[in-house]
Write a protein that holds these residues in place. Structure first.
Motif, PDB file in Angstrom:
ATOM      1  N   TYR A 222       0.891  -1.250   0.084  1.00 23.55           N
ATOM      2  CA  TYR A 222      -0.118   0.044   0.000  1.00 23.55           C
ATOM      3  C   TYR A 222       0.813   1.054   0.017  1.00 23.55           C
ATOM      4  O   TYR A 222       0.665   2.141  -0.668  1.00 23.55           O
ATOM      5  CB  TYR A 222      -0.870  -0.005   1.254  1.00 23.55           C
ATOM      6  CG  TYR A 222      -2.011   0.910   1.067  1.00 23.55           C
ATOM      7  CD1 TYR A 222      -3.147   0.808   0.397  1.00 23.55           C
ATOM      8  CD2 TYR A 222      -2.004   2.094   1.906  1.00 23.55           C
ATOM      9  CE1 TYR A 222      -3.959   1.914   0.579  1.00 23.55           C
ATOM     10  CE2 TYR A 222      -2.753   3.229   1.890  1.00 23.55           C
ATOM     11  CZ  TYR A 222      -3.942   3.022   1.083  1.00 23.55           C
ATOM     12  OH  TYR A 222      -4.843   4.123   1.156  1.00 23.55           O
ATOM     13  N   ASP A 223       2.040   1.366   0.902  1.00 21.40           N
ATOM     14  CA  ASP A 223       2.745   2.555   0.967  1.00 21.40           C
ATOM     15  C   ASP A 223       3.737   2.743  -0.055  1.00 21.40           C
ATOM     16  O   ASP A 223       4.187   3.694  -0.583  1.00 21.40           O
ATOM     17  CB  ASP A 223       3.557   2.423   2.207  1.00 21.40           C
ATOM     18  CG  ASP A 223       2.581   2.673   3.454  1.00 21.40           C
ATOM     19  OD1 ASP A 223       1.565   2.901   3.149  1.00 21.40           O
ATOM     20  OD2 ASP A 223       2.717   2.016   4.585  1.00 21.40           O
ATOM     21  N   VAL A 230       0.307  -2.089  -9.656  1.00 23.18           N
ATOM     22  CA  VAL A 230       0.022  -2.126  -8.297  1.00 23.18           C
ATOM     23  C   VAL A 230      -0.574  -0.852  -7.642  1.00 23.18           C
ATOM     24  O   VAL A 230      -1.594  -1.029  -6.866  1.00 23.18           O
ATOM     25  CB  VAL A 230       1.216  -2.679  -7.501  1.00 23.18           C
ATOM     26  CG1 VAL A 230       0.942  -2.818  -6.080  1.00 23.18           C
ATOM     27  CG2 VAL A 230       1.757  -3.976  -7.983  1.00 23.18           C
ATOM     28  N   ALA A 231      -0.079   0.160  -8.153  1.00 29.23           N
ATOM     29  CA  ALA A 231      -0.615   1.462  -7.540  1.00 29.23           C
ATOM     30  C   ALA A 231      -2.221   1.636  -7.782  1.00 29.23           C
ATOM     31  O   ALA A 231      -2.911   2.248  -6.802  1.00 29.23           O
ATOM     32  CB  ALA A 231       0.433   2.489  -8.098  1.00 29.23           C
ATOM     33  N   GLY A 232      -2.172   1.279  -9.206  1.00 26.12           N
ATOM     34  CA  GLY A 232      -3.833   1.604  -9.428  1.00 26.12           C
ATOM     35  C   GLY A 232      -4.774   0.465  -9.009  1.00 26.12           C
ATOM     36  O   GLY A 232      -5.986   0.686  -9.056  1.00 26.12           O
ATOM     37  N   PHE A 233      -4.141  -0.707  -8.492  1.00 27.39           N
ATOM     38  CA  PHE A 233      -5.044  -1.869  -8.291  1.00 27.39           C
ATOM     39  C   PHE A 233      -5.277  -1.917  -6.773  1.00 27.39           C
ATOM     40  O   PHE A 233      -6.560  -2.430  -6.283  1.00 27.39           O
ATOM     41  CB  PHE A 233      -4.378  -3.235  -8.737  1.00 27.39           C
ATOM     42  CG  PHE A 233      -5.315  -4.303  -8.379  1.00 27.39           C
ATOM     43  CD1 PHE A 233      -6.238  -4.593  -9.408  1.00 27.39           C
ATOM     44  CD2 PHE A 233      -5.333  -5.298  -7.550  1.00 27.39           C
ATOM     45  CE1 PHE A 233      -7.329  -5.725  -9.416  1.00 27.39           C
ATOM     46  CE2 PHE A 233      -6.102  -6.305  -7.404  1.00 27.39           C
ATOM     47  CZ  PHE A 233      -7.128  -6.616  -8.378  1.00 27.39           C
ATOM     48  N   ILE A 234      -4.492  -1.110  -6.001  1.00 22.48           N
ATOM     49  CA  ILE A 234      -4.538  -1.575  -4.612  1.00 22.48           C
ATOM     50  C   ILE A 234      -5.171  -0.019  -4.066  1.00 22.48           C
ATOM     51  O   ILE A 234      -4.711   1.001  -4.419  1.00 22.48           O
ATOM     52  CB  ILE A 234      -3.208  -1.692  -3.904  1.00 22.48           C
ATOM     53  CG1 ILE A 234      -2.742  -3.132  -4.253  1.00 22.48           C
ATOM     54  CG2 ILE A 234      -3.216  -1.837  -2.281  1.00 22.48           C
ATOM     55  CD1 ILE A 234      -3.360  -4.437  -3.862  1.00 22.48           C
ATOM     56  N   LEU A 269       6.558  10.996 -17.072  1.00 31.06           N
ATOM     57  CA  LEU A 269       6.390  10.473 -15.588  1.00 31.06           C
ATOM     58  C   LEU A 269       4.759  10.222 -15.086  1.00 31.06           C
ATOM     59  O   LEU A 269       3.854  11.081 -15.967  1.00 31.06           O
ATOM     60  CB  LEU A 269       6.949  11.526 -14.701  1.00 31.06           C
ATOM     61  CG  LEU A 269       8.573  11.752 -14.782  1.00 31.06           C
ATOM     62  CD1 LEU A 269       8.991  12.924 -13.967  1.00 31.06           C
ATOM     63  CD2 LEU A 269       9.523  10.240 -14.434  1.00 31.06           C
ATOM     64  N   VAL A 270       4.561   9.784 -14.261  1.00 31.84           N
ATOM     65  CA  VAL A 270       3.113   9.528 -13.700  1.00 31.84           C
ATOM     66  C   VAL A 270       3.314   9.837 -11.958  1.00 31.84           C
ATOM     67  O   VAL A 270       3.985   9.100 -11.462  1.00 31.84           O
ATOM     68  CB  VAL A 270       2.534   8.263 -13.880  1.00 31.84           C
ATOM     69  CG1 VAL A 270       1.073   8.313 -13.320  1.00 31.84           C
ATOM     70  CG2 VAL A 270       2.465   7.940 -15.346  1.00 31.84           C
ATOM     71  N   LEU A 271       2.627  10.943 -11.592  1.00 32.64           N
ATOM     72  CA  LEU A 271       2.572  11.266 -10.066  1.00 32.64           C
ATOM     73  C   LEU A 271       1.293  10.564  -9.443  1.00 32.64           C
ATOM     74  O   LEU A 271       0.597  10.423 -10.145  1.00 32.64           O
ATOM     75  CB  LEU A 271       2.355  12.678 -10.011  1.00 32.64           C
ATOM     76  CG  LEU A 271       1.992  13.349  -8.789  1.00 32.64           C
ATOM     77  CD1 LEU A 271       3.304  13.264  -7.870  1.00 32.64           C
ATOM     78  CD2 LEU A 271       1.813  14.856  -8.683  1.00 32.64           C
ATOM     79  N   GLY A 272       1.592   9.929  -8.348  1.00 31.93           N
ATOM     80  CA  GLY A 272       0.703   9.186  -7.852  1.00 31.93           C
ATOM     81  C   GLY A 272       0.613   9.822  -6.259  1.00 31.93           C
ATOM     82  O   GLY A 272       1.263  10.138  -5.581  1.00 31.93           O
ATOM     83  N   VAL A 273      -0.667   9.879  -5.708  1.00 32.02           N
ATOM     84  CA  VAL A 273      -1.235  10.279  -4.631  1.00 32.02           C
ATOM     85  C   VAL A 273      -2.353   9.786  -4.053  1.00 32.02           C
ATOM     86  O   VAL A 273      -3.404   9.678  -5.024  1.00 32.02           O
ATOM     87  CB  VAL A 273      -1.106  11.704  -4.516  1.00 32.02           C
ATOM     88  CG1 VAL A 273      -2.235  12.391  -5.437  1.00 32.02           C
ATOM     89  CG2 VAL A 273      -1.333  12.228  -3.251  1.00 32.02           C
ATOM     90  N   ARG A 274      -2.338   9.098  -3.042  1.00 33.61           N
ATOM     91  CA  ARG A 274      -3.479   8.476  -2.421  1.00 33.61           C
ATOM     92  C   ARG A 274      -4.628   9.324  -1.994  1.00 33.61           C
ATOM     93  O   ARG A 274      -4.305  10.768  -1.513  1.00 33.61           O
ATOM     94  CB  ARG A 274      -3.500   7.623  -1.485  1.00 33.61           C
ATOM     95  CG  ARG A 274      -2.650   6.423  -1.991  1.00 33.61           C
ATOM     96  CD  ARG A 274      -2.905   5.086  -0.859  1.00 33.61           C
ATOM     97  NE  ARG A 274      -1.961   4.186  -1.589  1.00 33.61           N
ATOM     98  CZ  ARG A 274      -2.441   2.953  -2.455  1.00 33.61           C
ATOM     99  NH1 ARG A 274      -3.488   3.384  -3.035  1.00 33.61           N
ATOM    100  NH2 ARG A 274      -1.665   2.190  -2.913  1.00 33.61           N
ATOM    101  N   PRO A 275      -6.111   9.259  -2.162  1.00 31.95           N
ATOM    102  CA  PRO A 275      -7.118  10.276  -1.694  1.00 31.95           C
ATOM    103  C   PRO A 275      -6.957  10.633  -0.389  1.00 31.95           C
ATOM    104  O   PRO A 275      -7.214  11.997  -0.008  1.00 31.95           O
ATOM    105  CB  PRO A 275      -8.474   9.390  -2.128  1.00 31.95           C
ATOM    106  CG  PRO A 275      -7.979   8.501  -3.037  1.00 31.95           C
ATOM    107  CD  PRO A 275      -6.623   7.887  -2.845  1.00 31.95           C
ATOM    108  N   ARG A 337       4.031  12.078   1.058  1.00 30.35           N
ATOM    109  CA  ARG A 337       3.250  10.648   0.484  1.00 30.35           C
ATOM    110  C   ARG A 337       3.296  10.649  -0.820  1.00 30.35           C
ATOM    111  O   ARG A 337       2.327  10.064  -1.264  1.00 30.35           O
ATOM    112  CB  ARG A 337       1.911  10.843   1.123  1.00 30.35           C
ATOM    113  CG  ARG A 337       2.157  10.935   2.780  1.00 30.35           C
ATOM    114  CD  ARG A 337       2.413   9.624   3.401  1.00 30.35           C
ATOM    115  NE  ARG A 337       1.406   8.564   3.251  1.00 30.35           N
ATOM    116  CZ  ARG A 337       1.823   7.356   3.665  1.00 30.35           C
ATOM    117  NH1 ARG A 337       2.859   7.123   4.182  1.00 30.35           N
ATOM    118  NH2 ARG A 337       0.800   6.490   3.549  1.00 30.35           N
ATOM    119  N   LEU A 338       3.933  11.388  -1.614  1.00 26.92           N
ATOM    120  CA  LEU A 338       3.904  11.309  -3.323  1.00 26.92           C
ATOM    121  C   LEU A 338       4.507  10.115  -3.605  1.00 26.92           C
ATOM    122  O   LEU A 338       5.646   9.690  -3.118  1.00 26.92           O
ATOM    123  CB  LEU A 338       4.281  12.756  -3.834  1.00 26.92           C
ATOM    124  CG  LEU A 338       3.632  13.825  -3.351  1.00 26.92           C
ATOM    125  CD1 LEU A 338       3.987  14.839  -3.993  1.00 26.92           C
ATOM    126  CD2 LEU A 338       2.285  13.957  -3.641  1.00 26.92           C
TER     127      LEU A 338
END
Length: 350
Positions: A222-223, A230-234, A269-275, A337-338
């Motif tokens: 998750y972290d 994995v980022a988009g599935f979990i 690049l792709v930036l990811g951040v959880r809600p 947390r990015l």
């Protein structure tokens, strides 16, 4: 009890590769979940461990013994299926006792073991009933007791909770976790439900396209997801993923201008951040700006979907939060947390 090892295991049907060459080690007493979407190879992997499918290549070891070409009955594993697989003409007690009867266990010993297995899943008062007289959760517990009664070296569970309603799944998850902890039996559990995986597993192996994408503890997956899949599935809702480019030390896209904590050799690049790591803020003073697309009250929180350029970003707000659709709004991302991914290789950048 026994460890399970898969060494360079592969399964092909003609030109189709259901499971590419994969190695996996499940430690003694471990609860390992194979997680992924339909068709990812998780059930095929488990069926090879059970002996229901023969691998095209590779070796399978249970308790240090090579069982690759042994019959299912000789592998000392117990399976629990999605559809329970109970005999409708038998009572609960007879269903639980059936594996012992097949093995020629004496009647008195059978009765003793059935009583012990039924007690572990709280079915002691229902042994005289037939499956049609039971609820879905009670039927699943009968299937579990039938697996338990043999005291196998390992459990193999193929989506055992998917036929239950949402409330009962929560109850059965807790029962399964407690039971596995109490018995310490090595378990491989197959599911497409990430909540089951995150709540039950010691470790999770996320699969896609017949390949294990990442294997780690639920917290680590998750972290620190290893790649974009994995980022988009979990996560529920899943991680926000925004295509960006790196310009003058900032990650930039339409409506986005975030300081880059990681220097990258590529601009794709792709930036990811959880809600839960996104905070709503004033549009004028924010480095991420957009308009409210929709709001959804989930009970304990409000999910606010914001249209940011071509991307939609979900923020988790307090349940009392209210805002009209179409209103301009700013977003603040928690810089600590990015997540950053290479858009071409799909891999995480650190």
């Amino acid at each position: 009890m026994a460890e399970i090892r898969l060494e360079q295991i592969e399964k092909r049907w003609g030109g189709f590769s259901a499971v590419q060459r994969q190695s996996l080690h499940v430690a003694d007493h471990e609860f390992l979940v194979l997680l992924g979407p339909s068709g990812c190879g998780k059930t095929t992997t488990m069926r090879m461990v059970a002996g229901l499918e023969e691998p095209t290549s590779g070796d399978i070891y249970i308790g240090g013994r090579n069982v690759t070409y042994e019959l299912p009955k000789d592998r000392d594993v117990a399976m629990v299926f999605q559809n329970y697989g109970l005999y409708p003409h038998m009572t609960v007690g007879e269903n639980i006792a059936y594996p012992l009867k097949v093995r020629g266990i004496a009647g008195s010993e059978r009765e003793k073991r059935v009583g012990a297995a039924a007690a572990k899943v709280e079915l002691g008062s229902l042994l005289h009933r037939r499956p049609r007289e039971l609820s879905g959760g009670q039927r699943q517990r009968v299937a579990l007791a039938r697996a338990l009664v043999r005291t196998p070296a390992a459990f193999l569970m193929d989506e055992p909770l998917s036929n239950l309603d949402a409330k009962l799944r929560v109850t059965m998850r807790a029962e399964l976790k407690h039971l596995q902890h109490e018995l310490g039996i090595t378990t491989i559990y197959v599911t497409h439900d990430q909540i089951e995986a995150m709540t039950l597993a010691h470790r999770v192996a996320v699969m896609d396209g017949g390949v294990i994408q990442q294997i780690a503890t639920p917290a680590e997956i998750y972290d620190r997801p290893a790649n974009l899949f994995v980022a988009g599935f979990i996560g529920s809702p899943p991680m926000n993923l925004i295509p960006v480019r790196c310009t003058d030390g900032k990650l930039v896209a339409e409506g986005v201008r975030v300081p880059a904590a990681i220097q990258s050799a590529t601009d794709d690049l792709v930036l990811g951040v959880r809600p839960e790591d996104v905070r709503l803020a004033d549009a004028a003073s924010s480095n991420v700006q957009g308009r409210v697309f929709t709001c959804e009250l989930t009970g304990d929180s409000v999910l606010v979907t914001v249209q940011v350029g071509a991307s939609r970003v979900i923020a988790k707000a307090d349940r009392s939060f209210r805002i009209a659709d179409g209103e301009p709004v700013g977003l603040h991302f928690d810089a600590s947390r990015l997540h950053l991914f290479d858009a071409k290789t799909k891999r995480r950048l650190d």
